[in-house]
Write an enzyme that holds these catalytic residues in place. Structure first.
Site, PDB file in Angstrom:
ATOM      1  N   GLU A  30      15.506   1.033  18.953  1.00 31.44           N
ATOM      2  CA  GLU A  30      14.771   2.295  19.106  1.00 31.44           C
ATOM      3  C   GLU A  30      14.396   2.518  20.568  1.00 31.44           C
ATOM      4  O   GLU A  30      13.789   1.637  21.178  1.00 31.44           O
ATOM      5  CB  GLU A  30      13.526   2.293  18.225  1.00 31.44           C
TER       6      GLU A  30
ATOM      7  N   ALA B  12      10.718   1.824   6.585  1.00 31.77           N
ATOM      8  CA  ALA B  12       9.991   0.567   6.772  1.00 31.77           C
ATOM      9  C   ALA B  12      10.256  -0.007   8.161  1.00 31.77           C
ATOM     10  O   ALA B  12       9.506   0.251   9.103  1.00 31.77           O
ATOM     11  CB  ALA B  12      10.383  -0.424   5.676  1.00 31.77           C
ATOM     12  N   ARG B  13      11.346  -0.769   8.279  1.00 27.44           N
ATOM     13  CA  ARG B  13      11.732  -1.361   9.551  1.00 27.44           C
ATOM     14  C   ARG B  13      13.247  -1.330   9.679  1.00 27.44           C
ATOM     15  O   ARG B  13      13.967  -1.592   8.715  1.00 27.44           O
ATOM     16  CB  ARG B  13      11.230  -2.817   9.659  1.00 27.44           C
TER      17      ARG B  13
ATOM     18  N   ARG C  61       0.808  -1.226   0.000  1.00 31.81           N
ATOM     19  CA  ARG C  61       0.000   0.000   0.000  1.00 31.81           C
ATOM     20  C   ARG C  61       0.840   1.274   0.000  1.00 31.81           C
ATOM     21  O   ARG C  61       0.560   2.221  -0.725  1.00 31.81           O
ATOM     22  CB  ARG C  61      -0.944  -0.012   1.205  1.00 31.81           C
TER      23      ARG C  61
ATOM     24  N   HIS D 185      11.262   7.626  13.823  1.00 28.16           N
ATOM     25  CA  HIS D 185      10.146   6.707  13.535  1.00 28.16           C
ATOM     26  C   HIS D 185       8.810   7.460  13.540  1.00 28.16           C
ATOM     27  O   HIS D 185       7.903   7.155  14.317  1.00 28.16           O
ATOM     28  CB  HIS D 185      10.118   5.560  14.554  1.00 28.16           C
TER      29      HIS D 185
ATOM     30  N   GLY E   6       6.892   7.972  10.642  1.00 27.07           N
ATOM     31  CA  GLY E   6       6.223   7.759   9.368  1.00 27.07           C
ATOM     32  C   GLY E   6       4.727   7.991   9.398  1.00 27.07           C
ATOM     33  O   GLY E   6       4.152   8.583   8.487  1.00 27.07           O
TER      34      GLY E   6
END
Length: 303
Positions: A260, A230-231, A152, A278, A280
């Protein structure tokens, strides 16, 4: 009364609406040592990325049979042992649609930042420097954007990047997408060799290892850019810093980290890197959409 535990925060309007619908909502973060015990008292837990729900926690929570569903407010569910939860009769859901546009926009923000030195010139000017001649950047128009993973968020990013004049290519573990011929599908190694910008949109799978390590970075174009929203675990951070230091990469945009909060000062303080903590999905619009999607999941489950 159905009890909902929200550990990592949730849009206030969503909390208010859940309560208005008759759910008891408790907003509190619990450390892993006691989370399992607390979950024996709740029907639902809503988490973001801070709370990790692993097998030991699931084992304790499942003892009473009260916990019915775990909801991740966001796309990835790698902070939850999904298969194990399902084995224990606990459903796992997420909100994959809510934050796609926000993450896609952050990817573009990092691309612009490292392409035009917005990241480091912002810092140097605050130090009293005027390095105008030093910061000669590049335009993203006409460049090739390679998307690793075509879900997505990737699809949102592809549309936005294409509108900015970029050529979009992509790779995906499922192969060529059947519902679009607008962008070119290619294998990962080919994508890495051709792309001016590589943006990652893949999950971190524990035990599988990194997707982008030294070997993959060496394949990339000289002077290319890597963006990871993303990760953290999908990129070898040591290899990334090395590629930035030796000039292989011209820059990187990083929103996610192996650990993190990150302690990797070499990466965070690198002049060629644009970093964010982080964020996003951290837009007002996305938080409202996430809250609404969580409400729908809970109401549909208990109707």
């Amino acid at each position: 009364m159905i009890r909902v535990l929200v550990t990592d925060g949730m849009e206030k309007s969503a909390v208010k609406e859940l309560r208005a619908k008759g759910f008891e909502v408790v907003e509190k973060f619990y450390n892993p040592e006691i989370l399992g015990e607390k979950l024996r008292e709740f029907d639902v837990i809503v988490v973001r990325s801070a709370t990790k729900i692993r097998k030991p926690i699931i084992d304790i929570a499942a003892q009473t049979g009260k916990l019915k569903i775990i909801i991740r407010g966001g796309v990835g569910v790698d902070n939850i042992d999904v298969s194990y939860a399902k084995e224990k009769g606990i459903k796992v859901a997420n909100t994959p649609n809510a934050s796609s546009a926000s993450v896609a926009e952050l990817v573009l923000a990092h691309m612009f930042a490292v392409s035009r030195f917005v990241n480091i010139s912002n810092v140097s000017m605050r130090q009293g420097k005027w390095d105008k001649k030093k910061y000669v950047g590049v335009e993203i128009c006409g460049k090739i954007l390679g998307l690793v993973g075509y879900g997505r968020i990737s699809r949102q990013l592809a549309k936005k990047a294409s509108a900015l004049g970029m050529k979009v290519i992509y790779t995906d573990i499922l192969g060529k997408a059947k519902d679009t011929d607008e962008y070119e599908f290619c294998e990962l190694n080919n994508l890495l060799k051709r792309s001016d910008y590589v943006s990652l949109h893949i999950p971190f799978i524990k035990g599988k290892g990194v997707t982008i390590g030294k070997e993959q970075l060496d394949m990339m174009k000289n002077g290319a850019y890597l963006i990871n929203c993303a990760r953290g675990g999908v990129v070898d951070e040591v290899a990334l810093v090395e590629a930035l230091n030796n000039g292989k990469l011209a820059g990187a945009g990083v929103d996610v980290f192996v650990e993190e909060p990150t302690k990797n000062e070499a990466l965070v303080n690198h002049p060629k890197v644009s970093v964010t903590p982080h964020i996003g999905a951290a837009t007002k619009e996305a938080q409202v959409r996430i809250g609404n999607e969580i409400i729908s999941i809970i109401c549909d489950f208990f109707k």
